[in-house]
Design an enzyme around this catalytic site. Sequence first.
Site, mmCIF file in Angstrom:
data_model
loop_
_atom_site.group_PDB
_atom_site.id
_atom_site.type_symbol
_atom_site.label_atom_id
_atom_site.label_comp_id
_atom_site.label_asym_id
_atom_site.label_seq_id
_atom_site.Cartn_x
_atom_site.Cartn_y
_atom_site.Cartn_z
ATOM 1 N N LYS A 12 0.818 -1.216 0.000
ATOM 2 C CA LYS A 12 0.000 0.000 0.000
ATOM 3 C C LYS A 12 0.856 1.273 0.000
ATOM 4 O O LYS A 12 2.068 1.220 0.253
ATOM 5 C CB LYS A 12 -0.925 -0.033 1.228
ATOM 6 C CG LYS A 12 -2.009 -1.128 1.168
ATOM 7 C CD LYS A 12 -2.917 -1.033 2.407
ATOM 8 C CE LYS A 12 -4.115 -1.956 2.317
ATOM 9 N NZ LYS A 12 -4.979 -1.829 3.541
ATOM 10 N N TYR A 52 -12.658 -2.013 -3.589
ATOM 11 C CA TYR A 52 -13.116 -2.168 -2.210
ATOM 12 C C TYR A 52 -14.640 -2.119 -2.090
ATOM 13 O O TYR A 52 -15.159 -1.803 -1.030
ATOM 14 C CB TYR A 52 -12.487 -1.084 -1.326
ATOM 15 C CG TYR A 52 -11.120 -1.425 -0.767
ATOM 16 C CD1 TYR A 52 -10.892 -2.618 -0.077
ATOM 17 C CD2 TYR A 52 -10.059 -0.535 -0.888
ATOM 18 C CE1 TYR A 52 -9.645 -2.911 0.465
ATOM 19 C CE2 TYR A 52 -8.803 -0.831 -0.350
ATOM 20 C CZ TYR A 52 -8.611 -2.019 0.326
ATOM 21 O OH TYR A 52 -7.381 -2.306 0.873
ATOM 22 N N PHE A 60 -15.587 3.862 6.920
ATOM 23 C CA PHE A 60 -14.229 4.195 6.483
ATOM 24 C C PHE A 60 -14.032 4.070 4.973
ATOM 25 O O PHE A 60 -12.930 4.290 4.460
ATOM 26 C CB PHE A 60 -13.197 3.324 7.223
ATOM 27 C CG PHE A 60 -13.399 1.824 7.066
ATOM 28 C CD1 PHE A 60 -12.928 1.152 5.943
ATOM 29 C CD2 PHE A 60 -14.057 1.094 8.048
ATOM 30 C CE1 PHE A 60 -13.107 -0.227 5.797
ATOM 31 C CE2 PHE A 60 -14.246 -0.282 7.910
ATOM 32 C CZ PHE A 60 -13.763 -0.946 6.777
ATOM 33 N N ARG A 88 -2.407 -14.220 4.518
ATOM 34 C CA ARG A 88 -3.156 -13.530 5.587
ATOM 35 C C ARG A 88 -2.400 -13.656 6.920
ATOM 36 O O ARG A 88 -2.336 -12.716 7.702
ATOM 37 C CB ARG A 88 -4.569 -14.126 5.734
ATOM 38 C CG ARG A 88 -5.497 -13.890 4.546
ATOM 39 C CD ARG A 88 -5.916 -12.463 4.358
ATOM 40 N NE ARG A 88 -6.586 -11.889 5.502
ATOM 41 C CZ ARG A 88 -7.193 -10.702 5.483
ATOM 42 N NH1 ARG A 88 -7.219 -9.979 4.369
ATOM 43 N NH2 ARG A 88 -7.757 -10.226 6.554
ATOM 44 N N THR A 94 -5.570 -6.799 10.849
ATOM 45 C CA THR A 94 -5.851 -5.538 10.145
ATOM 46 C C THR A 94 -5.273 -4.340 10.893
ATOM 47 O O THR A 94 -4.685 -3.450 10.284
ATOM 48 C CB THR A 94 -7.375 -5.361 9.986
ATOM 49 O OG1 THR A 94 -7.904 -6.525 9.349
ATOM 50 C CG2 THR A 94 -7.710 -4.137 9.167
ATOM 51 N N ARG A 105 2.442 -6.492 9.101
ATOM 52 C CA ARG A 105 1.760 -5.324 9.659
ATOM 53 C C ARG A 105 2.327 -4.930 11.027
ATOM 54 O O ARG A 105 2.362 -3.743 11.371
ATOM 55 C CB ARG A 105 0.251 -5.583 9.724
ATOM 56 C CG ARG A 105 -0.389 -5.451 8.334
ATOM 57 C CD ARG A 105 -1.796 -5.953 8.314
ATOM 58 N NE ARG A 105 -2.539 -5.518 7.119
ATOM 59 C CZ ARG A 105 -3.736 -5.967 6.792
ATOM 60 N NH1 ARG A 105 -4.344 -6.866 7.564
ATOM 61 N NH2 ARG A 105 -4.354 -5.531 5.707
ATOM 62 N N ASN A 115 -1.873 0.308 6.941
ATOM 63 C CA ASN A 115 -1.364 -0.966 7.466
ATOM 64 C C ASN A 115 -0.515 -1.724 6.440
ATOM 65 O O ASN A 115 -0.355 -2.933 6.528
ATOM 66 C CB ASN A 115 -2.520 -1.814 8.018
ATOM 67 C CG ASN A 115 -3.576 -2.096 6.970
ATOM 68 O OD1 ASN A 115 -3.398 -1.794 5.791
ATOM 69 N ND2 ASN A 115 -4.667 -2.705 7.391
ATOM 70 N N HIS A 118 -2.210 -5.297 1.595
ATOM 71 C CA HIS A 118 -3.515 -5.927 1.384
ATOM 72 C C HIS A 118 -3.285 -7.369 0.978
ATOM 73 O O HIS A 118 -2.309 -7.679 0.288
ATOM 74 C CB HIS A 118 -4.282 -5.223 0.248
ATOM 75 C CG HIS A 118 -5.475 -6.018 -0.223
ATOM 76 N ND1 HIS A 118 -6.706 -5.928 0.401
ATOM 77 C CD2 HIS A 118 -5.605 -6.954 -1.203
ATOM 78 C CE1 HIS A 118 -7.546 -6.772 -0.204
ATOM 79 N NE2 HIS A 118 -6.895 -7.406 -1.172
ATOM 80 N N GLU A 129 -9.773 -10.412 -7.524
ATOM 81 C CA GLU A 129 -8.798 -9.330 -7.310
ATOM 82 C C GLU A 129 -7.614 -9.443 -8.277
ATOM 83 O O GLU A 129 -7.069 -8.420 -8.717
ATOM 84 C CB GLU A 129 -8.319 -9.339 -5.854
ATOM 85 C CG GLU A 129 -9.447 -8.967 -4.890
ATOM 86 C CD GLU A 129 -9.026 -8.934 -3.430
ATOM 87 O OE1 GLU A 129 -9.848 -8.536 -2.589
ATOM 88 O OE2 GLU A 129 -7.870 -9.306 -3.120
#
Length: 136
Positions: A12, A52, A60, A88, A94, A105, A115, A118, A129
């Site tokens: 990100k 998203y 948010f 993950r 998160t 993270r 964070n 993704h 995706e």
Amino acid sequence: MSNTEQTLSIIKPDAVERNLDNEIKQIFIKNGFNIFKEKKIQIEKSEAEKFYKVHETKPFYSDLCSYLSSGPIVAMILEKKNAVADNRKLMGATNPKDAEEGTIRKKYGISIDKNSVHGSDSVENAKIEIDFFFKD
Ligand code: UDP
Ligand code: MG
């Protein structure tokens, strides 16, 4: 290997801005992921809104889409056995405050919104995706 699975990972804007993309890619490689494809791009807010869409009712959502489109990102197709779940796990929770030691993270995340990474949350969403970023 026939049971190789693919997942979509994004480094990100907060991490790319801090020049952490190579360091984070090395973590994926060290943890057994092959970076099958990658591209560094900046997307429009309207594209982030599509990406998203599942979060469109969340408070948010708008800030999240502004953020994802605020600077360059690195989108990658990662592959290994159990890529979705293993990514993950390697990413961590998160909210970086809740992320376990040794996760990306925990190490790099600044806040729940910034964070650093993704990762797709299911094999089905991984396909959607991956198509979103790498269809053509
Ligand atoms: N997010 C946020 N505020 C929240 C929850 C999530 O800004 O209260 C952001 C955060 O960047 C997160 C993204 O929205 O990575 C998508 O949320 P999700 O619950 O899908 O978390 P993830 O799958 O990324 O762990
Ligand atoms: Mg998610």
